[in-house]
Design an enzyme around this catalytic site. Structure first.
Site, PDB file in Angstrom:
ATOM      1  N   SER A 198       0.789  -1.232   0.000  1.00 34.59           N
ATOM      2  CA  SER A 198       0.000   0.000   0.000  1.00 34.59           C
ATOM      3  C   SER A 198       0.825   1.288   0.000  1.00 34.59           C
ATOM      4  O   SER A 198       0.262   2.364  -0.183  1.00 34.59           O
ATOM      5  CB  SER A 198      -0.962   0.010   1.197  1.00 34.59           C
ATOM      6  OG  SER A 198      -2.007  -0.906   0.983  1.00 34.59           O
ATOM      7  N   LYS A 219       0.389   3.379  -2.993  1.00 39.33           N
ATOM      8  CA  LYS A 219      -0.773   4.259  -3.134  1.00 39.33           C
ATOM      9  C   LYS A 219      -0.387   5.737  -3.056  1.00 39.33           C
ATOM     10  O   LYS A 219      -1.107   6.596  -3.577  1.00 39.33           O
ATOM     11  CB  LYS A 219      -1.812   3.916  -2.065  1.00 39.33           C
ATOM     12  CG  LYS A 219      -2.373   2.504  -2.216  1.00 39.33           C
ATOM     13  CD  LYS A 219      -3.226   2.099  -1.016  1.00 39.33           C
ATOM     14  CE  LYS A 219      -3.671   0.646  -1.136  1.00 39.33           C
ATOM     15  NZ  LYS A 219      -4.409   0.178   0.056  1.00 39.33           N
ATOM     16  N   TYR A 235      -4.324  -2.742  -9.928  1.00 42.17           N
ATOM     17  CA  TYR A 235      -4.143  -2.540  -8.492  1.00 42.17           C
ATOM     18  C   TYR A 235      -3.236  -3.611  -7.881  1.00 42.17           C
ATOM     19  O   TYR A 235      -2.260  -3.301  -7.179  1.00 42.17           O
ATOM     20  CB  TYR A 235      -5.512  -2.544  -7.798  1.00 42.17           C
ATOM     21  CG  TYR A 235      -5.432  -2.528  -6.288  1.00 42.17           C
ATOM     22  CD1 TYR A 235      -5.117  -1.354  -5.604  1.00 42.17           C
ATOM     23  CD2 TYR A 235      -5.658  -3.686  -5.550  1.00 42.17           C
ATOM     24  CE1 TYR A 235      -5.033  -1.337  -4.216  1.00 42.17           C
ATOM     25  CE2 TYR A 235      -5.576  -3.682  -4.166  1.00 42.17           C
ATOM     26  CZ  TYR A 235      -5.267  -2.508  -3.509  1.00 42.17           C
ATOM     27  OH  TYR A 235      -5.170  -2.496  -2.140  1.00 42.17           O
ATOM     28  N   TYR A 240      -4.257   3.450   8.067  1.00 42.98           N
ATOM     29  CA  TYR A 240      -5.594   2.883   8.223  1.00 42.98           C
ATOM     30  C   TYR A 240      -6.202   3.305   9.561  1.00 42.98           C
ATOM     31  O   TYR A 240      -6.094   4.468   9.948  1.00 42.98           O
ATOM     32  CB  TYR A 240      -5.557   1.356   8.064  1.00 42.98           C
ATOM     33  CG  TYR A 240      -4.803   0.922   6.837  1.00 42.98           C
ATOM     34  CD1 TYR A 240      -5.241   1.307   5.571  1.00 42.98           C
ATOM     35  CD2 TYR A 240      -3.643   0.160   6.929  1.00 42.98           C
ATOM     36  CE1 TYR A 240      -4.543   0.929   4.436  1.00 42.98           C
ATOM     37  CE2 TYR A 240      -2.950  -0.227   5.790  1.00 42.98           C
ATOM     38  CZ  TYR A 240      -3.403   0.170   4.546  1.00 42.98           C
ATOM     39  OH  TYR A 240      -2.709  -0.201   3.438  1.00 42.98           O
ATOM     40  N   VAL A 282       1.344  -3.781   3.990  1.00 41.88           N
ATOM     41  CA  VAL A 282       1.328  -5.057   4.706  1.00 41.88           C
ATOM     42  C   VAL A 282       2.548  -5.919   4.379  1.00 41.88           C
ATOM     43  O   VAL A 282       2.719  -6.988   4.959  1.00 41.88           O
ATOM     44  CB  VAL A 282       0.030  -5.853   4.465  1.00 41.88           C
ATOM     45  CG1 VAL A 282      -1.164  -5.118   5.035  1.00 41.88           C
ATOM     46  CG2 VAL A 282      -0.166  -6.171   2.989  1.00 41.88           C
TER      47      VAL A 282
END
Length: 305
Positions: free
Chosen positions: A61, A64, A188, A240, A258
């Site tokens: 992530s 992103k 993705y 998050y 992760v």
């Protein structure tokens, strides 16, 4: 700084309480949890490395941040009609808010939000073309043409990505996606599977420490205003439903993955990359977070003074 990073590796990096590696992506479950790395790239061109800083890992992530930067370059503030700018307070792969908010993801860093960003970047192109663009952008930021996608991780994600597929189809049911769901998912999964070292990652984040400009090369990537806004989203949403805790303990904009990596930005000072594969219960690197907290205590780099 070098001596201090080596102390962090010798103490925090040697801890027995390392968290758990991500097991829901089988390829990540195979990673040795005993690895640890930290790299600090300063705005005056210094690079300090300690531990396994040249070892490649799946940035997941953290990618992103780079896709959001690309999307802002393509669509500008129009991107915010597709995705919000608020902390989620829910797990990164939650579907609950999508139902309450008509399929519009809360922010670009949760999985649903990153899918919306991919959809925006695709613009009707084939996934391979868009992936090439994303990869080229990351290579450009890091000044390293060797950066590549880990195909084994990408395949592992494709085979076990039912939850993300659910998010994408649910968003599509609200008319939120303009490209085929399979295109969005494939792009993705592959951009999350980009493999980088802490050395490469710290260099790639330098433009966010330099007010939108790489302070070493002098090349402007985004405007100062946009860099500040990306940093603000990283601070609020980059970990998050653990973002508040990270801001409280570390006090820097940061984005976790992760795969066990964290990219943290000390505006005007440095870009910092840490990696330790073991995750806490929320899904953020356990030792990586502790190392960043210790680094900020030592340097005084918290944005809160």
């Amino acid at each position: 700084m070098q001596k201090f990073l080596e102390e962090i590796v010798a103490t925090i990096g040697a801890s027995d309480d390392r968290g758990q590696v991500a097991s829901y992506i089988p390829q990540l479950a195979c990673v040795d949890p005993n690895q640890f790395a930290i790299t600090v790239a300063t705005v005056d061109g210094q690079l300090y490395v300690a531990g396994d800083s040249d070892k490649l890992f799946s940035i997941q992530s953290i990618s992103k941040v780079f896709t959001l930067t690309l999307a802002l370059g393509k669509l500008g503030d129009a991107i915010w009609s597709r995705v919000g700018r608020e902390p989620s307070g829910d797990p990164f792969n939650s579907i609950v808010q999508l139902e309450h908010e008509s399929g519009k993801p809360r922010n670009p860093f949760i999985n649903a939000g990153a899918l919306a960003i991919v959809d925006a970047i695709l613009m009707g192109h084939q996934p391979k073309e868009t992936l090439a663009e994303i990869l080229q952008f990351v290579r450009y930021l890091a000044e390293d043409d060797t950066i590549a996608i880990d195909d084994k991780v990408a395949r592992s994600e494709l085979e076990t990505g039912d939850r993300n597929a659910s998010l994408a189809h649910f968003m599509a049911s609200f008319g939120r996606l303009k490209n085929p769901v399979d295109y969005v998912l494939g792009t993705y999964f592959h951009h999350c599977s980009i493999a980088m070292s802490c050395r490469q990652l710290a260099r790639a984040g330098l433009f966010l420490a330099g007010d939108g400009k790489n302070p070493v090369t002098g090349v402007r990537v985004v405007s100062p205003r946009r860099a500040r806004r990306i940093n603000s989203l990283m601070l609020m949403c980059g970990h998050y439903d653990g973002s508040g805790e990270f801001a409280y303990r570390v006090g820097l904009p940061g984005k976790s993955g992760v795969g066990g990596g964290i990219l943290a930005i000390a505006p005007g000072r440095a870009s910092i990359a840490v990696w330790s594969p073991g995750l806490d219960k929320i899904g953020n690197s356990k030792l990586g977070s502790a190392a960043l907290e210790k680094l900020v205590e030592h340097t005084g780099w918290s944005i809160f003074g």
